[in-house]
Design a protein around this motif. Structure first.
Motif, short mmCIF file in Angstrom:
data_model
loop_
_atom_site.label_atom_id
_atom_site.label_comp_id
_atom_site.label_asym_id
_atom_site.label_seq_id
_atom_site.Cartn_x
_atom_site.Cartn_y
_atom_site.Cartn_z
N UNK A 84 -1.05 21.48 -7.84
CA UNK A 84 -1.09 20.42 -6.85
C UNK A 84 0.23 20.33 -6.09
N UNK A 85 1.34 20.48 -6.81
CA UNK A 85 2.65 20.42 -6.17
C UNK A 85 2.80 21.50 -5.11
N UNK A 86 2.46 22.75 -5.44
CA UNK A 86 2.62 23.83 -4.48
C UNK A 86 1.62 23.72 -3.33
N UNK A 87 0.47 23.13 -3.55
CA UNK A 87 -0.44 22.85 -2.45
C UNK A 87 0.19 21.85 -1.48
N UNK A 113 1.28 30.98 -10.68
CA UNK A 113 0.03 30.48 -10.12
C UNK A 113 -0.08 30.90 -8.65
N UNK A 114 -1.30 31.03 -8.18
CA UNK A 114 -1.56 31.59 -6.85
C UNK A 114 -0.95 30.73 -5.75
N UNK A 115 -1.03 29.40 -5.88
CA UNK A 115 -0.51 28.53 -4.83
C UNK A 115 1.00 28.68 -4.66
N UNK A 116 1.72 29.02 -5.74
CA UNK A 116 3.16 29.26 -5.62
C UNK A 116 3.42 30.55 -4.86
N UNK A 117 2.67 31.59 -5.17
CA UNK A 117 2.80 32.86 -4.45
C UNK A 117 2.53 32.66 -2.96
N UNK A 123 6.91 30.53 3.22
CA UNK A 123 8.31 30.25 3.52
C UNK A 123 8.95 31.42 4.27
N UNK A 124 8.68 32.64 3.83
CA UNK A 124 9.25 33.81 4.51
C UNK A 124 8.76 33.91 5.95
N UNK A 125 7.47 33.69 6.13
CA UNK A 125 6.91 33.76 7.48
C UNK A 125 7.50 32.66 8.36
N UNK A 126 7.59 31.46 7.82
CA UNK A 126 8.12 30.33 8.58
C UNK A 126 9.58 30.57 8.98
#
Length: 247
Positions: A84-87, A113-117, A123-126
């Motif tokens: 939930x946090x990474x979402x 977990x997938x949401x962290x990946x 972040x890199x794209x942004x």
């Protein structure tokens, strides 16, 4: 035009109180009318009804007022589920415009977990956008071959390749507090704590706060920048030299 003439306190803070006080007055007036034209028995009944309705309206108004004050004073959400946090993080990246402040102060690697990946990719794209967007990120490093050093090596590579990605290292030891930040545009801040200490194959339980009060978020941003400017932190070029990009 009329709303502009009204005092600010009447337009904002006391609209609720005014509404239920008017309602109470109407109920009381109806009770008096019934009392003046009714029999003695109906008068007593109407008086009891008026008292009951008065009490209900008062309690409703008081409850709403307390809820309103709590939402103003404590605009905060508690999050204990990492997914939930990474979402939340992903959502905030999507609406951020200029600055994201992040830290990873623990000796373990990123959650798998997938949401962290997805968040790390976002972040890199942004940070690679050409609109003067920047990520300031603090990562813990140790003298040994810890999981955190592996994270630092990956982030150093990202920082080397992406102009808007800025990285600094914090020398980590077992007594360093595990407190992490994710702050998006001085708009939303997440402060992450952990129940206990990280152990091999056992991550400490997450306890995070999502904060949306503007003044609190701005103060947390200033606190993060004060950490970022600490001369004890290891600068980007030294980190890249310590963890040279491969390939």
């Amino acid at each position: 035009m009329l709303s502009r003439r009204l005092p600010r306190w009447l337009r904002r803070r006391h609209v609720l109180e005014l509404s239920y006080l008017i309602s109470i007055s109407v109920v009381a007036l109806v009770g008096l009318i019934i009392k003046s034209i009714g029999s003695e028995e109906s008068t007593i009944a109407s008086l009891i009804d008026s008292i009951v309705v008065f009490s209900i309206l008062f309690l409703i108004g008081l409850t709403l007022k307390i809820q309103k004050q709590q939402s103003e004073l404590l605009p905060c959400e508690i999050i204990t589920d990492p997914g939930e946090l990474y979402n939340h993080f992903l959502f905030e990246v999507g609406r951020s415009e200029h600055t994201i402040l992040l830290s990873h102060v623990r000796h373990m690697s990123f959650s798998k977990i997938e949401s962290n990946s997805d968040f790390q990719d976002a972040i890199r794209v942004w940070a690679s956008d050409d609109r003067n967007q920047r990520v300031l990120r603090i990562v813990a490093i140790t003298d040994g071959n810890s999981e955190s050093n592996q994270v630092a090596a990956k982030l150093a590579a990202d920082s080397h390749l992406t102009g808007g990605y800025h990285l600094r290292g914090l020398a980590w030891n077992p007594t360093t507090p595990m407190t992490n930040f994710a702050i998006f545009d001085d708009r939303t801040a997440f402060v992450c704590f952990y129940d206990g200490r990280d152990e091999p194959d056992n991550r400490a339980a997450l306890w995070a706060m999502r904060i949306t009060d503007c003044r609190t978020v701005q103060r947390l941003s200033r606190y993060f920048i004060s950490l970022w400017d600490d001369p004890c932190l290891i600068r980007k070029q030294e980190l890249i030299a310590r963890f040279p990009p491969t390939g």
